[in-house]
Scaffold this motif. Sequence first.
Motif, PDB file in Angstrom:
ATOM      1  N   TRP A   1       0.801  -1.224   0.000  1.00 50.86           N
ATOM      2  CA  TRP A   1       0.000   0.000   0.000  1.00 50.86           C
ATOM      3  C   TRP A   1       0.835   1.277   0.000  1.00 50.86           C
ATOM      4  CZ3 TRP A   1      -5.260   0.323  -0.517  1.00 50.86           C
ATOM      5  CH2 TRP A   1      -5.972  -0.877  -0.417  1.00 50.86           C
ATOM      6  N   LYS A   2       2.150   1.151   0.009  1.00 51.87           N
ATOM      7  CA  LYS A   2       3.017   2.329   0.032  1.00 51.87           C
ATOM      8  C   LYS A   2       3.423   2.687  -1.400  1.00 51.87           C
ATOM      9  CE  LYS A   2       7.276   4.098   2.137  1.00 51.87           C
ATOM     10  NZ  LYS A   2       8.445   3.756   2.998  1.00 51.87           N
ATOM     11  N   SER A   3       3.055   3.872  -1.831  1.00 48.57           N
ATOM     12  CA  SER A   3       3.333   4.287  -3.203  1.00 48.57           C
ATOM     13  C   SER A   3       4.755   4.805  -3.355  1.00 48.57           C
ATOM     14  CB  SER A   3       2.350   5.385  -3.633  1.00 48.57           C
ATOM     15  OG  SER A   3       1.044   4.884  -3.712  1.00 48.57           O
ATOM     16  N   THR A   4       5.334   4.546  -4.507  1.00 50.16           N
ATOM     17  CA  THR A   4       6.673   5.050  -4.822  1.00 50.16           C
ATOM     18  C   THR A   4       6.593   6.535  -5.145  1.00 50.16           C
ATOM     19  OG1 THR A   4       7.288   2.896  -5.744  1.00 50.16           O
ATOM     20  CG2 THR A   4       8.654   4.789  -6.357  1.00 50.16           C
ATOM     21  N   PRO A   5       7.419   7.371  -4.506  1.00 46.92           N
ATOM     22  CA  PRO A   5       7.379   8.812  -4.810  1.00 46.92           C
ATOM     23  C   PRO A   5       7.871   9.104  -6.224  1.00 46.92           C
ATOM     24  CG  PRO A   5       9.208   8.298  -3.335  1.00 46.92           C
ATOM     25  CD  PRO A   5       8.395   7.046  -3.455  1.00 46.92           C
ATOM     26  N   ILE A   6       7.415  10.225  -6.775  1.00 46.07           N
ATOM     27  CA  ILE A   6       7.823  10.610  -8.125  1.00 46.07           C
ATOM     28  C   ILE A   6       9.279  11.049  -8.143  1.00 46.07           C
ATOM     29  CG2 ILE A   6       7.288  12.077 -10.109  1.00 46.07           C
ATOM     30  CD1 ILE A   6       4.497  12.489  -8.866  1.00 46.07           C
TER      31      ILE A   6
ATOM     32  N   LYS B   1      -0.191  20.952  -3.427  1.00 41.40           N
ATOM     33  CA  LYS B   1      -1.559  20.468  -3.317  1.00 41.40           C
ATOM     34  C   LYS B   1      -2.048  20.031  -4.695  1.00 41.40           C
ATOM     35  CE  LYS B   1      -6.141  21.763  -1.610  1.00 41.40           C
ATOM     36  NZ  LYS B   1      -6.975  22.859  -1.034  1.00 41.40           N
ATOM     37  N   GLY B   2      -2.711  18.896  -4.753  1.00 45.16           N
ATOM     38  CA  GLY B   2      -3.164  18.371  -6.040  1.00 45.16           C
ATOM     39  C   GLY B   2      -2.291  17.249  -6.557  1.00 45.16           C
ATOM     40  N   VAL B   3      -1.173  16.977  -5.868  1.00 45.54           N
ATOM     41  CA  VAL B   3      -0.308  15.853  -6.230  1.00 45.54           C
ATOM     42  C   VAL B   3      -0.615  14.716  -5.261  1.00 45.54           C
ATOM     43  CG1 VAL B   3       2.058  15.052  -6.544  1.00 45.54           C
ATOM     44  CG2 VAL B   3       1.464  17.439  -7.029  1.00 45.54           C
ATOM     45  N   MET B   4      -0.934  13.561  -5.784  1.00 45.89           N
ATOM     46  CA  MET B   4      -1.312  12.447  -4.922  1.00 45.89           C
ATOM     47  C   MET B   4      -0.842  11.116  -5.477  1.00 45.89           C
ATOM     48  SD  MET B   4      -5.456  12.490  -5.564  1.00 45.89           S
ATOM     49  CE  MET B   4      -5.611  14.269  -5.478  1.00 45.89           C
ATOM     50  N   ALA B   5      -0.835  10.107  -4.618  1.00 46.86           N
ATOM     51  CA  ALA B   5      -0.430   8.756  -5.016  1.00 46.86           C
ATOM     52  C   ALA B   5      -1.632   7.998  -5.566  1.00 46.86           C
ATOM     53  CB  ALA B   5       0.154   8.015  -3.819  1.00 46.86           C
ATOM     54  N   GLY B   6      -1.369   7.134  -6.538  1.00 42.13           N
ATOM     55  CA  GLY B   6      -2.445   6.413  -7.198  1.00 42.13           C
ATOM     56  C   GLY B   6      -3.296   5.573  -6.266  1.00 42.13           C
ATOM     57  N   ILE B   7      -2.643   4.837  -5.349  1.00 45.57           N
ATOM     58  CA  ILE B   7      -3.387   3.976  -4.435  1.00 45.57           C
ATOM     59  C   ILE B   7      -4.250   4.808  -3.488  1.00 45.57           C
ATOM     60  CG2 ILE B   7      -3.135   2.358  -2.509  1.00 45.57           C
ATOM     61  CD1 ILE B   7      -2.763   1.113  -5.239  1.00 45.57           C
ATOM     62  N   ASP B   8      -3.714   5.924  -2.997  1.00 44.23           N
ATOM     63  CA  ASP B   8      -4.497   6.805  -2.124  1.00 44.23           C
ATOM     64  C   ASP B   8      -5.686   7.387  -2.884  1.00 44.23           C
ATOM     65  OD1 ASP B   8      -2.689   6.328  -0.091  1.00 44.23           O
ATOM     66  OD2 ASP B   8      -1.479   8.098  -0.554  1.00 44.23           O
ATOM     67  N   PHE B   9      -5.457   7.761  -4.124  1.00 49.55           N
ATOM     68  CA  PHE B   9      -6.530   8.299  -4.959  1.00 49.55           C
ATOM     69  C   PHE B   9      -7.637   7.262  -5.149  1.00 49.55           C
ATOM     70  CE2 PHE B   9      -8.340   8.513  -9.256  1.00 49.55           C
ATOM     71  CZ  PHE B   9      -8.950   9.765  -9.220  1.00 49.55           C
ATOM     72  N   LEU B  10      -7.268   6.017  -5.457  1.00 49.17           N
ATOM     73  CA  LEU B  10      -8.273   4.970  -5.665  1.00 49.17           C
ATOM     74  C   LEU B  10      -9.021   4.655  -4.380  1.00 49.17           C
ATOM     75  CD1 LEU B  10      -6.333   2.550  -8.043  1.00 49.17           C
ATOM     76  CD2 LEU B  10      -8.257   4.050  -8.631  1.00 49.17           C
ATOM     77  N   ARG B  11      -8.295   4.656  -3.255  1.00 49.49           N
ATOM     78  CA  ARG B  11      -8.941   4.380  -1.978  1.00 49.49           C
ATOM     79  C   ARG B  11     -10.007   5.450  -1.688  1.00 49.49           C
ATOM     80  NH1 ARG B  11      -5.332   2.442   2.828  1.00 49.49           N
ATOM     81  NH2 ARG B  11      -3.950   3.962   1.884  1.00 49.49           N
TER      82      ARG B  11
ATOM     83  N   ILE C   1       0.887   9.477 -13.969  1.00 39.21           N
ATOM     84  CA  ILE C   1       2.240   9.018 -14.308  1.00 39.21           C
ATOM     85  C   ILE C   1       2.330   7.519 -14.059  1.00 39.21           C
ATOM     86  CG2 ILE C   1       4.698   9.298 -13.839  1.00 39.21           C
ATOM     87  CD1 ILE C   1       3.970  12.070 -12.668  1.00 39.21           C
ATOM     88  N   GLY C   2       2.657   6.743 -15.087  1.00 38.22           N
ATOM     89  CA  GLY C   2       2.792   5.297 -14.941  1.00 38.22           C
ATOM     90  C   GLY C   2       2.203   4.571 -16.128  1.00 38.22           C
ATOM     91  N   GLY C   3       2.502   3.267 -16.209  1.00 37.38           N
ATOM     92  CA  GLY C   3       2.017   2.502 -17.350  1.00 37.38           C
ATOM     93  C   GLY C   3       1.399   1.163 -17.003  1.00 37.38           C
ATOM     94  N   GLY C   4       1.119   0.949 -15.716  1.00 38.11           N
ATOM     95  CA  GLY C   4       0.519  -0.312 -15.294  1.00 38.11           C
ATOM     96  C   GLY C   4      -0.988  -0.221 -15.142  1.00 38.11           C
ATOM     97  N   ASN C   5      -1.591  -1.302 -14.646  1.00 36.87           N
ATOM     98  CA  ASN C   5      -3.043  -1.332 -14.489  1.00 36.87           C
ATOM     99  C   ASN C   5      -3.542  -0.304 -13.474  1.00 36.87           C
ATOM    100  OD1 ASN C   5      -3.589  -3.333 -16.394  1.00 36.87           O
ATOM    101  ND2 ASN C   5      -3.195  -4.973 -14.935  1.00 36.87           N
ATOM    102  N   VAL C   6      -2.716  -0.008 -12.455  1.00 36.42           N
ATOM    103  CA  VAL C   6      -3.128   1.006 -11.479  1.00 36.42           C
ATOM    104  C   VAL C   6      -3.268   2.363 -12.173  1.00 36.42           C
ATOM    105  CG1 VAL C   6      -2.479   2.289  -9.408  1.00 36.42           C
ATOM    106  CG2 VAL C   6      -2.159  -0.185  -9.488  1.00 36.42           C
TER     107      VAL C   6
ATOM    108  N   ILE D   1       3.546   4.668 -10.143  1.00 36.84           N
ATOM    109  CA  ILE D   1       4.807   4.137 -10.697  1.00 36.84           C
ATOM    110  C   ILE D   1       5.373   2.994  -9.856  1.00 36.84           C
ATOM    111  CG2 ILE D   1       5.415   6.256 -11.901  1.00 36.84           C
ATOM    112  CD1 ILE D   1       7.168   7.043  -9.564  1.00 36.84           C
ATOM    113  N   GLY D   2       4.565   2.453  -8.979  1.00 35.92           N
ATOM    114  CA  GLY D   2       5.036   1.317  -8.190  1.00 35.92           C
ATOM    115  C   GLY D   2       4.585   1.401  -6.750  1.00 35.92           C
ATOM    116  N   GLN D   3       4.598   0.241  -6.092  1.00 31.47           N
ATOM    117  CA  GLN D   3       4.175   0.148  -4.701  1.00 31.47           C
ATOM    118  C   GLN D   3       5.128  -0.753  -3.929  1.00 31.47           C
ATOM    119  OE1 GLN D   3       0.208  -0.314  -7.025  1.00 31.47           O
ATOM    120  NE2 GLN D   3       0.008  -1.288  -5.037  1.00 31.47           N
ATOM    121  N   SER D   4       5.145  -0.576  -2.619  1.00 32.39           N
ATOM    122  CA  SER D   4       5.973  -1.419  -1.765  1.00 32.39           C
ATOM    123  C   SER D   4       5.231  -1.707  -0.463  1.00 32.39           C
ATOM    124  CB  SER D   4       7.320  -0.736  -1.477  1.00 32.39           C
ATOM    125  OG  SER D   4       7.118   0.510  -0.833  1.00 32.39           O
ATOM    126  N   VAL D   5       5.782  -2.628   0.297  1.00 28.93           N
ATOM    127  CA  VAL D   5       5.168  -3.027   1.562  1.00 28.93           C
ATOM    128  C   VAL D   5       5.576  -2.049   2.660  1.00 28.93           C
ATOM    129  CG1 VAL D   5       5.052  -4.823   3.339  1.00 28.93           C
ATOM    130  CG2 VAL D   5       5.132  -5.455   0.911  1.00 28.93           C
TER     131      VAL D   5
END
Length: 273
Positions: A111-116, A124-134, A151-156, A256-260
């Motif tokens: 659930w931890k997003s990789t920083p840009i 303000k207005g910059v956010m992580a994909g997982i947080d946005f989806l949640r 920013i990114g090219g995966g399914n997320v 652009i990626g996630q980690s534990v």
Amino acid sequence: VKPKMLNMTGKPYTNQIAVIGAGPAGLSCAYYLALQGYPVTVFEKQKTLGGMMTMGIPSFRLEKDVVEAEIEILKDLGVQFKTGVEVGKDVTLDQLRRDGFEAFYVAIGAWKSTPIGVPGEKLKGVMAGIDFLRRTNSSRKPSIGENVAVIGGGNVAIDVARSAVRLGAKSVTVVYRRTEEEMPADEEEVAEAKAEGVKFKFLAAPVQIEGKDGKAAALKLQLMELGEPDATGRRKPVPVEGEFETLKAETVISAIGQSVEWGGLLEGSKVET
């Protein structure tokens, strides 16, 4: 229909097992252990069960009632659920051992997003994909403005872009540093995103998020070209000297990626792996 117990003795076991995390991995583990007759308790730090299936994947891709129906089967099998409990913070592994749990299955997800890693990331207005989806999957939906850059090219990234369209954005652009052929997202998802009006900017990488009055206003991109293959076997994108482009964007979302994020889960505990 409630599945039948499958163990060889025909009697349930008494060895208590704790599953940490109620996402797809944790729920699957709980299901098969319960089928074998083990008493299983699932600990989930969120109030909602399902992990990425309910808090990450948008409803237009996975209906939440399908997940809820599967969870009801687990409850029928005797699986116990404790929500709002973060193992490592609210209770430790050693405390659970003292409570009689003999084995643990850790399924806490990434659930931890990789920083840009570019200037302007704190605007303000910059956010992580997982947080946005949640947030999109909750009642606390984000305000995103008219122009969104993902920013990114995966399914997320594709899920984020399609969700932004549904939130009312007039222009949504997915920025990916390689070509479409190298993009890891499912082709079907990409095609559906295009049909919904999502734009794609390939061979481009973010170098700065430009702001106005403390808020994101634009995303500056370095144009790229493909060079020699990297460790993954794909051709590595390299900057085209002096070539830049700017996208108007009140919202910039990184996928652009996630980690534990382990938190305090392993602190002070003996863990065998």
